[in-house]
Design a protein around this motif. Structure first.
Motif, mmCIF file in Angstrom:
data_model
loop_
_atom_site.group_PDB
_atom_site.id
_atom_site.type_symbol
_atom_site.label_atom_id
_atom_site.label_comp_id
_atom_site.label_asym_id
_atom_site.label_seq_id
_atom_site.Cartn_x
_atom_site.Cartn_y
_atom_site.Cartn_z
ATOM 1 N N PRO A 109 0.804 -1.212 0.000
ATOM 2 C CA PRO A 109 0.000 0.000 0.000
ATOM 3 C C PRO A 109 0.844 1.273 0.000
ATOM 4 C CG PRO A 109 -0.120 -1.094 2.140
ATOM 5 C CD PRO A 109 0.727 -1.955 1.267
ATOM 6 N N GLU A 110 0.226 2.381 -0.397
ATOM 7 C CA GLU A 110 0.886 3.680 -0.355
ATOM 8 C C GLU A 110 0.393 4.459 0.865
ATOM 9 O OE1 GLU A 110 3.234 4.892 -2.264
ATOM 10 O OE2 GLU A 110 3.280 3.201 -3.664
ATOM 11 N N LEU A 111 1.336 5.102 1.577
ATOM 12 C CA LEU A 111 0.967 5.906 2.734
ATOM 13 C C LEU A 111 1.201 7.383 2.425
ATOM 14 C CD1 LEU A 111 2.757 4.048 5.686
ATOM 15 C CD2 LEU A 111 0.336 3.961 5.118
ATOM 16 N N LEU A 112 0.348 8.229 3.000
ATOM 17 C CA LEU A 112 0.650 9.657 2.986
ATOM 18 C C LEU A 112 1.288 9.957 4.338
ATOM 19 C CD1 LEU A 112 -1.735 12.521 1.874
ATOM 20 C CD2 LEU A 112 -0.188 12.746 3.800
ATOM 21 N N VAL A 113 2.555 10.393 4.319
ATOM 22 C CA VAL A 113 3.311 10.543 5.563
ATOM 23 C C VAL A 113 3.742 11.996 5.747
ATOM 24 C CG1 VAL A 113 5.333 9.755 6.831
ATOM 25 C CG2 VAL A 113 4.151 8.195 5.315
ATOM 26 N N VAL A 114 3.547 12.511 6.962
ATOM 27 C CA VAL A 114 4.009 13.869 7.271
ATOM 28 C C VAL A 114 5.023 13.813 8.411
ATOM 29 C CG1 VAL A 114 1.882 15.012 6.553
ATOM 30 C CG2 VAL A 114 2.133 14.244 8.926
ATOM 31 N N ASN A 115 5.795 14.881 8.555
ATOM 32 C CA ASN A 115 6.705 15.021 9.684
ATOM 33 C C ASN A 115 5.865 15.416 10.907
ATOM 34 O OD1 ASN A 115 8.656 15.942 11.542
ATOM 35 N ND2 ASN A 115 10.064 16.382 9.858
ATOM 36 N N THR A 116 6.020 14.672 12.016
ATOM 37 C CA THR A 116 5.181 14.913 13.193
ATOM 38 C C THR A 116 5.284 16.356 13.681
ATOM 39 O OG1 THR A 116 5.771 12.657 13.768
ATOM 40 C CG2 THR A 116 4.533 13.886 15.399
ATOM 41 N N PRO A 127 10.166 1.881 4.021
ATOM 42 C CA PRO A 127 11.237 2.841 4.310
ATOM 43 C C PRO A 127 10.954 3.767 5.496
ATOM 44 C CG PRO A 127 10.587 2.918 1.989
ATOM 45 C CD PRO A 127 9.620 2.046 2.677
ATOM 46 N N VAL A 128 9.679 3.908 5.903
ATOM 47 C CA VAL A 128 9.386 4.858 6.986
ATOM 48 C C VAL A 128 8.959 4.175 8.282
ATOM 49 C CG1 VAL A 128 8.798 6.823 5.506
ATOM 50 C CG2 VAL A 128 7.022 5.172 6.088
ATOM 51 N N SER A 129 8.955 2.846 8.317
ATOM 52 C CA SER A 129 8.360 2.168 9.477
ATOM 53 C C SER A 129 9.069 2.528 10.785
ATOM 54 C CB SER A 129 8.347 0.653 9.256
ATOM 55 O OG SER A 129 9.659 0.184 9.186
ATOM 56 N N ASP A 130 10.416 2.629 10.714
ATOM 57 C CA ASP A 130 11.168 2.969 11.922
ATOM 58 C C ASP A 130 10.805 4.381 12.404
ATOM 59 O OD1 ASP A 130 12.856 1.884 13.728
ATOM 60 O OD2 ASP A 130 14.697 2.534 12.750
ATOM 61 N N TYR A 131 10.608 5.282 11.439
ATOM 62 C CA TYR A 131 10.262 6.660 11.777
ATOM 63 C C TYR A 131 8.832 6.779 12.280
ATOM 64 C CZ TYR A 131 14.641 8.144 9.720
ATOM 65 O OH TYR A 131 15.969 8.325 9.482
ATOM 66 N N LEU A 132 7.957 5.879 11.790
ATOM 67 C CA LEU A 132 6.577 5.885 12.272
ATOM 68 C C LEU A 132 6.534 5.372 13.710
ATOM 69 C CD1 LEU A 132 4.573 4.553 9.174
ATOM 70 C CD2 LEU A 132 4.626 6.890 10.051
ATOM 71 N N SER A 133 7.307 4.310 13.984
ATOM 72 C CA SER A 133 7.234 3.743 15.328
ATOM 73 C C SER A 133 7.951 4.628 16.345
ATOM 74 C CB SER A 133 7.771 2.308 15.353
ATOM 75 O OG SER A 133 9.052 2.267 14.797
ATOM 76 N N SER A 134 8.868 5.496 15.866
ATOM 77 C CA SER A 134 9.509 6.406 16.823
ATOM 78 C C SER A 134 8.817 7.772 16.842
ATOM 79 C CB SER A 134 10.991 6.565 16.482
ATOM 80 O OG SER A 134 11.132 7.102 15.180
ATOM 81 N N SER A 173 -1.392 -4.214 10.310
ATOM 82 C CA SER A 173 -0.133 -3.742 10.890
ATOM 83 C C SER A 173 -0.162 -2.245 11.199
ATOM 84 C CB SER A 173 1.037 -4.076 9.955
ATOM 85 O OG SER A 173 0.754 -3.586 8.669
ATOM 86 N N LEU A 174 -1.076 -1.503 10.568
ATOM 87 C CA LEU A 174 -1.188 -0.070 10.853
ATOM 88 C C LEU A 174 -2.659 0.273 11.132
ATOM 89 C CD1 LEU A 174 1.082 1.171 7.912
ATOM 90 C CD2 LEU A 174 1.663 1.370 10.320
ATOM 91 N N PRO A 175 -3.197 -0.238 12.238
ATOM 92 C CA PRO A 175 -4.642 -0.115 12.475
ATOM 93 C C PRO A 175 -5.122 1.312 12.696
ATOM 94 C CG PRO A 175 -3.541 -1.022 14.400
ATOM 95 C CD PRO A 175 -2.508 -0.939 13.323
ATOM 96 N N ASP A 176 -4.209 2.228 13.085
ATOM 97 C CA ASP A 176 -4.644 3.596 13.381
ATOM 98 C C ASP A 176 -4.627 4.505 12.166
ATOM 99 O OD1 ASP A 176 -4.877 2.847 16.017
ATOM 100 O OD2 ASP A 176 -2.780 3.348 16.465
ATOM 101 N N VAL A 177 -4.154 3.982 11.045
ATOM 102 C CA VAL A 177 -4.059 4.838 9.861
ATOM 103 C C VAL A 177 -5.340 4.709 9.036
ATOM 104 C CG1 VAL A 177 -2.755 5.364 7.786
ATOM 105 C CG2 VAL A 177 -1.564 4.545 9.827
ATOM 106 N N PRO A 178 -6.093 5.812 8.892
ATOM 107 C CA PRO A 178 -7.336 5.749 8.123
ATOM 108 C C PRO A 178 -7.075 5.654 6.622
ATOM 109 C CG PRO A 178 -6.921 8.003 8.846
ATOM 110 C CD PRO A 178 -5.822 7.154 9.424
ATOM 111 N N THR A 179 -8.031 5.122 5.885
ATOM 112 C CA THR A 179 -7.853 5.040 4.432
ATOM 113 C C THR A 179 -8.155 6.408 3.817
ATOM 114 O OG1 THR A 179 -10.152 4.468 4.044
ATOM 115 C CG2 THR A 179 -8.628 2.649 4.422
ATOM 116 N N PHE A 180 -7.718 6.575 2.551
ATOM 117 C CA PHE A 180 -8.059 7.794 1.825
ATOM 118 C C PHE A 180 -9.576 7.915 1.710
ATOM 119 C CE2 PHE A 180 -3.660 7.570 0.204
ATOM 120 C CZ PHE A 180 -3.302 8.903 0.280
ATOM 121 N N SER A 181 -10.236 6.762 1.404
ATOM 122 C CA SER A 181 -11.687 6.793 1.174
ATOM 123 C C SER A 181 -12.428 7.279 2.413
ATOM 124 C CB SER A 181 -12.191 5.402 0.800
ATOM 125 O OG SER A 181 -11.280 4.788 -0.069
#
Lengths: 319, 504
Positions: free
Chosen positions: A125-132, A204-211, A227-235
């Motif tokens: 899947p593709e994630l939309l990721v931002v800097n916290t 590539p971002v899993s370590d940064y997501l978990s930290s 594995s990422l239950p808190d991430v909502p879908t685009f839909s």
């Protein structure tokens, strides 16, 4: 002459027949090369290196496997590299959607059908990721910025690019896509806030997501994943985007059916191991939907049709 | 001293007979691989990778980093002895080292460069040990605009490499830019000048280097019947251990090179090659006798050689603190970390700190081994060369062909190398400088891509170069350098006119 060439032909055929059953057993009989079309540390590279290590560890092959990075040109460079190795079964190239998209957007004179599709490993899947640090919590927050946002992803015409353009179309956001060379560069750019958000696979971002350095705001699957239950879908957030990356393997053009089957047998053996599930599928949040051989070729043909239409709509088709 | 106790822990881990043997072997293998034209750090590490499977993590990583460091020592050997740089960061070494060899000071060139390599490596390691996390957290703030300016500065050094042939240098620079545009462009995915499918990948610049320098030199020497001045056979220490005079000449450039190499090595996306060119330009600028550059200047040899070794620990910094590789070699290291089941990223030092510190301790040890072995082996290398001198052309051609083939295991690069061998011969015969050409080949594609990324980041506006503090600073420094050199030129010519007027 005719006699000689006929004799040679017969000899070749009988050799091939004799060789066939032995092939699967003794294959591969010399070192193999796994070809990654993107830079080290990215999705392709990680996958191939994990494959190489586990194949050795699980005694699936007993020859050395080298992973080479042929990055650039939205995988065109790697396609050119593999194309130059016609009829050699000792090369496996990792492919994703760019394998379909690049030949459509650029005139590179090669497409998926020139190669020998081996297997689809799964869907990524593709994630939309931002800097916290930026404090965005949802798609709505991004839209509320009310300015043109810089989006990082790998390569022009990549699935990240398509997701970005669809997002712009469906939410009315103004988005400016910047192609970086490899996921490592995308991560750097997001870490230092040079881009507003990135579209990337989870790996590539899993370590940064978990930290908690990065936060994923949306995922491109139909439903949330385990594995990422808190991430909502685009839909869920009103943007109907459901394209995921496929991950697969293809071999050099013109290899024999026996060689193709031997390669399929080799990778299937790997996919059935527990180590593969534990060390690749789970940490990378890949949904393991394996198809092989002809079935995979058909899947690629369907995918190409979908891409042709999407890219056409986006005005990105090459000549 | 947290770092020191960690390092001691690391030493505790690696000071076993097995690990010491591994590190020693890694250094030697790296030296040999680096010395072979065409095989550089990436190839060396990739070749060793399968051997590390099944080793304990720390030993495996020590093997890889030892080879990495070793290739930087090795690259200088063929540069100096036969003018065929083993890899890109060793190009500059050939510019000064090979003339020394021709003057019969080859052993001394090897000695000086071994010492400056050691100091460079040591300096980089100290920074890695004591400041890695802090520096890495700043290094990521450099983005495409800063990289572009760095590459542009690098390209600007063309004029310094040119000497007094500005027009010729400009011409070959343009030719270099043209050659570098072959192949696919990753920003747009468009393919340029791919007349045959192999060219989709572009032309491998290592094949160009091997042809231009190694083969070109052979062709030229065959025509001129040049005989290398190898001096008398001898194994005396004073021939290759630098004395007080050499050391004092090399000391300051070595320190400057170490600093520059570490800094540029840290920046992901820049790398050792750019660092050596910038350092060479710097040394030439600071030198009191810039006209001796290109004829065996010790500062021009020592500085860049320290630079490329300092860049090794430098490039490990973003790798182990952020999981971001800054060079081809560390890119493969990243793969190795993943294969060992470690997760490179911001958490690596927390989750696998013991292994990382063992690796760093291994590098310190490798650097010491490498200095010792490289100094002691100098007589072997020089006398080996003496032994094959009658057939040197054949040996060099064989090394070049094998090196070019090994780049992609295809004969295509042999053709590329042959073509550029002829180009190199023509350059040398007609007195065109090769430095600006190769510099353009290496830097132009990077500069182009970073420029386009910058403009895209600026959403179409070039103002991005002025908006970012670091990039603005670099621009101001560049402007100052230009203004100062113009002013000094004007002053010089005014003085000369005055002197001429007085003479009348």
């Amino acid at each position: 002459m005719t006699f000689l060439s006929k004799a040679a032909g017969i000899a070749a055929v009988s050799l091939a027949l004799v060789g066939a059953p032995a092939l699967a057993e003794g294959f591969p009989d010399r070192p193999m090369e796994f070809v990654a079309g993107y830079g080290p540390g990215g999705g392709h590279d990680t996958m191939l290196r994990t494959m190489a290590r586990l194949m050795e560890q699980e005694n699936i092959v007993d020859v050395p496997i080298n992973v080479v990075n042929k990055e650039g040109g939205s995988s065109a460079v790697a396609m050119g590299y593999l194309n130059a190795r016609k009829e050699s079964p000792y090369y496996l190239m990792s492919i994703t959607s760019s394998h379909i998209a690049t030949p459509l957007t650029s005139n590179i004179g090669l497409n998926y059908a020139d190669f020998t599709p081996i297997a689809r490993i799964g869907i990524d899947p593709e994630l939309l990721v931002v800097n916290t640090a930026k404090g965005y919590e949802s798609l709505a927050d991004l839209k509320a910025e009310g300015r043109m946002l810089n989006v990082g992803g790998t390569a022009t015409g990549s699935i990240e690019h398509i997701v970005t353009m669809q997002l712009a179309e469906k939410t009315g956001m103004e988005l400016n896509f910047i192609p970086f060379q490899g996921d490592g560069e995308v991560v750097t750019a997001l870490l230092s806030n040079q881009i507003d958000f990135a579209i990337t696979n989870p790996g590539p971002v899993s370590d940064y997501l978990s930290s908690d350095k990065f936060k994923a705001l949306a995922i491109s699957t139909e439903e949330r994943i385990d594995s990422l239950p808190d991430v909502p879908t685009f839909s869920e957030q009103g943007a109907d985007i459901k394209i995921s990356l496929f991950r697969g393997l293809t071999a050099a053009p013109g290899i024999s059916d026996e060689e193709r089957d031997a390669l399929i047998a080799m990778v299937t053996k790997l996919f059935e191991t527990e180590a593969w599930q534990k060390e690749y599928i789970e940490p990378n949040a890949v949904v393991p939907l394996v198809v092989t051989g002809q079935e995979f070729t058909d899947y690629l043909a369907e995918t190409e049709a979908v891409y042709r239409e999407t890219l056409g709509d986006l005005g990105m088709l090459g000549n | 001293m947290d770092a020191l106790s960690n390092l001691m822990m690391g030493f505790g881990e690696i000071l076993t007979p097995f690990n010491i043997a591994i590190i020693f072997a890694a250094g030697l293998i790296g030296t040999v691989v680096g010395a072979l034209p065409g095989l550089g750090p990436s190839a060396g590490i990739a070749l060793m990778l399968p051997l590390t499977f099944g080793m304990p993590e720390a030993s495996g990583l020590c093997l890889l980093t030892g080879v990495y460091m070793g290739t930087m020592y090795g690259g200088r050997i063929t540069s100096i002895l036969i003018n065929a740089p083993g890899d890109a960061p060793a190009i500059i070494t050939a510019l000064e080292g090979y003339p020394m060899m021709q003057q019969g000071r080859g052993a001394m060139a090897l000695g000086i460069s071994a010492f400056s390599s050691f100091i460079g490596g040591l300096f980089g390691l100290l920074v890695l040990i004591f400041a890695a996390p802090i520096i890495a957290s700043y290094a990521i703030y450099l983005g495409p605009p800063e990289y572009f300016l760095l590459m542009a500065t690098g390209l600007g050094t063309v004029m310094l490499l040119a000497g007094d042939q500005i027009a010729k240098a400009f011409l070959v620079t343009c030719l270099g830019v043209l050659v570098s545009t072959f192949g696919s462009d990753y920003v747009s995915g468009q393919i340029r000048f791919a007349f045959v499918p192999e060219l989709i990948e572009g032309i491998d610049f290592v094949a160009i280097i091997i042809g231009l320098y190694g083969l070109g030199e052979v062709f030229y020497n065959l025509e001129k019947r040049v005989k290398l001045n190898l001096g008398k056979p001898g194994f005396r220490m004073k021939e290759f251990i630098p004395g007080k005079a050499e050391l004092s000449e090399a000391a300051a450039p070595t320190l400057r090179g170490s600093l520059l190499g570490t800094l540029i090595g840290i920046v992901p996306g820049a790398g050792a090659t750019v660092a050596t060119f910038l350092d060479y330009a710097l040394e030439k600028r600071l030198s009191k006798k810039p006209e001796t550059f290109g004829t065996g200047n010790i500062a021009g040899l020592a500085g860049p050689e320290a630079t490329n070794n300092a860049a090794v620990p430098g490039s490990l910094i973003p790798l182990i603190t952020l999981g971001i590789p800054g060079s081809g070699g560390t890119a493969i290291m990243l793969g190795a970390l993943i294969m060992f089941g470690m997760r490179p990223g911001p958490l690596l030092m927390t989750t696998s700190g013991d292994i990382v510190w063992a690796m760093i301790a291994g590098l310190v040890l490798a650097n010491v081994f490498l200095l010792a072995s490289n100094v002691l082996l100098i007589p072997v290398f020089v006398n080996l060369l003496r032994a094959v001198q009658g057939n040197l052309a054949n040996v060099v051609i064989a090394l070049c062909v094998v090196g070019a083939f090994s780049l992609a295991y295809s004969p295509f690069n042999i053709w590329i190398m042959l073509i550029f061998g002829v180009v190199g011969y023509l350059f040398k015969k007609n007195d065109y400088p090769t430095g600006p050409f190769i510099l353009a080949v290496v830097l132009a594609p990077l500069a182009e891509n970073y420029f386009r990324q910058s403009i895209m980041l600026g959403q179409g506006s070039a103002g991005i170069f002025l908006d970012r503090p670091i990039s603005l600073t670099i621009l101001i420094v560049m402007a100052l350098i230009v203004v100062l050199s113009v002013v000094s030129q004007i002053r010089k010519s005014r003085k000369m006119r005055l002197a001429a007027a007085e003479g009348e």
